[in-house]
Design a protein around this motif. Structure first.
Motif, PDB file in Angstrom:
ATOM      1  N   LYS A  27       0.851  -1.190   0.000  1.00 55.68           N
ATOM      2  CA  LYS A  27       0.000   0.000   0.000  1.00 55.68           C
ATOM      3  C   LYS A  27       0.886   1.239   0.000  1.00 55.68           C
ATOM      4  CE  LYS A  27      -3.643   2.094   2.855  1.00 55.68           C
ATOM      5  NZ  LYS A  27      -4.417   1.894   4.107  1.00 55.68           N
ATOM      6  N   GLU A  44       3.310   0.616   3.076  1.00 51.15           N
ATOM      7  CA  GLU A  44       2.805  -0.135   4.219  1.00 51.15           C
ATOM      8  C   GLU A  44       2.425  -1.556   3.821  1.00 51.15           C
ATOM      9  OE1 GLU A  44      -0.638   2.079   5.499  1.00 51.15           O
ATOM     10  OE2 GLU A  44       0.578   3.462   6.689  1.00 51.15           O
ATOM     11  N   LEU A  45       2.475  -2.431   4.817  1.00 53.05           N
ATOM     12  CA  LEU A  45       1.957  -3.785   4.682  1.00 53.05           C
ATOM     13  C   LEU A  45       0.999  -4.026   5.830  1.00 53.05           C
ATOM     14  CD1 LEU A  45       5.037  -5.967   3.692  1.00 53.05           C
ATOM     15  CD2 LEU A  45       2.988  -5.574   2.352  1.00 53.05           C
ATOM     16  N   GLU A  46      -0.090  -4.720   5.521  1.00 55.04           N
ATOM     17  CA  GLU A  46      -1.090  -5.029   6.531  1.00 55.04           C
ATOM     18  C   GLU A  46      -0.441  -5.779   7.700  1.00 55.04           C
ATOM     19  OE1 GLU A  46      -5.446  -7.204   6.914  1.00 55.04           O
ATOM     20  OE2 GLU A  46      -4.446  -7.124   4.973  1.00 55.04           O
ATOM     21  N   GLY A  47      -0.724  -5.332   8.908  1.00 49.94           N
ATOM     22  CA  GLY A  47      -0.199  -5.966  10.101  1.00 49.94           C
ATOM     23  C   GLY A  47       1.153  -5.462  10.544  1.00 49.94           C
ATOM     24  N   GLY A  49       2.390  -2.128   9.204  1.00 53.87           N
ATOM     25  CA  GLY A  49       2.460  -0.671   9.053  1.00 53.87           C
ATOM     26  C   GLY A  49       3.562  -0.305   8.078  1.00 53.87           C
ATOM     27  N   GLU A  80      -1.981   1.148  -4.596  1.00 54.96           N
ATOM     28  CA  GLU A  80      -1.384  -0.158  -4.343  1.00 54.96           C
ATOM     29  C   GLU A  80      -0.354  -0.458  -5.419  1.00 54.96           C
ATOM     30  OE1 GLU A  80      -4.349  -3.212  -4.012  1.00 54.96           O
ATOM     31  OE2 GLU A  80      -4.970  -2.526  -2.028  1.00 54.96           O
TER      32      GLU A  80
END
Length: 106
Positions: A27, A44-47, A49, A80
Motif C-alpha cells: 500500500k 505499508e503492509l497489513e499488520g 504498518g 497499491e
C-alpha cells in the motif's frame, strides 16, 4: 499503458526486505506533512504498518523506477503496488494500473 515502476527504499530502518516476495501487494500512502520530504510516499503492509518509502533519489531508485516526486501526482492519496523483484539494493515494484490517474500516459 506501460507499467510505472517504483523502488521501496529505507527498509533497513523498519523490518528489512528479506520477507518481500514477488506478487506481494503493498500500500502506498502519500505523506504531504512529512517534514523531510513533502512528496514522501510511505509503503505499508497489513499488520506491519510502514515498511519503507518510495525512493526519491537517483541514488536509491532501481532501473526505470519513478522517484516519489515523479510518482506523486500520478496517484491518489492511497494506491497499491505489486512487488516485482527483491534485490540487495531495494525492492522493485509497479503501481497497479487502476490506481493511476486516467490522464497518465507512458
Amino acid at each position: 499503458m506501460s507499467k510505472i515502476f517504483f523502488t521501496i527504499a529505507g527498509t533497513n530502518h523498519y523490518y528489512g526486505h528479506d520477507f518481500f516476495k514477488p506478487d506481494m501487494t503493498v500500500k502506498l500512502v502519500k505523506e504531504p506533512d512529512n517534514e523531510a520530504d513533502s512528496e514522501a510516499i510511505k509503503v505499508e503492509l497489513e499488520g506491519l504498518g510502514c515498511v519503507g518509502y518510495v525512493a526519491n533519489s537517483p541514488y536509491t531508485t532501481l532501473g526505470d523506477s519513478y522517484s516519489a516526486g515523479r510518482l506523486y501526482d500520478k496517484i491518489g492519496d492511497v494506491a497499491e503496488g505489486i512487488v516485482l523483484y527483491v534485490m540487495q539494493k531495494g525492492v522493485l515494484c509497479y503501481v497497479k494500473e487502476e490506481y493511476l490517474h486516467s490522464h497518465v500516459k507512458n
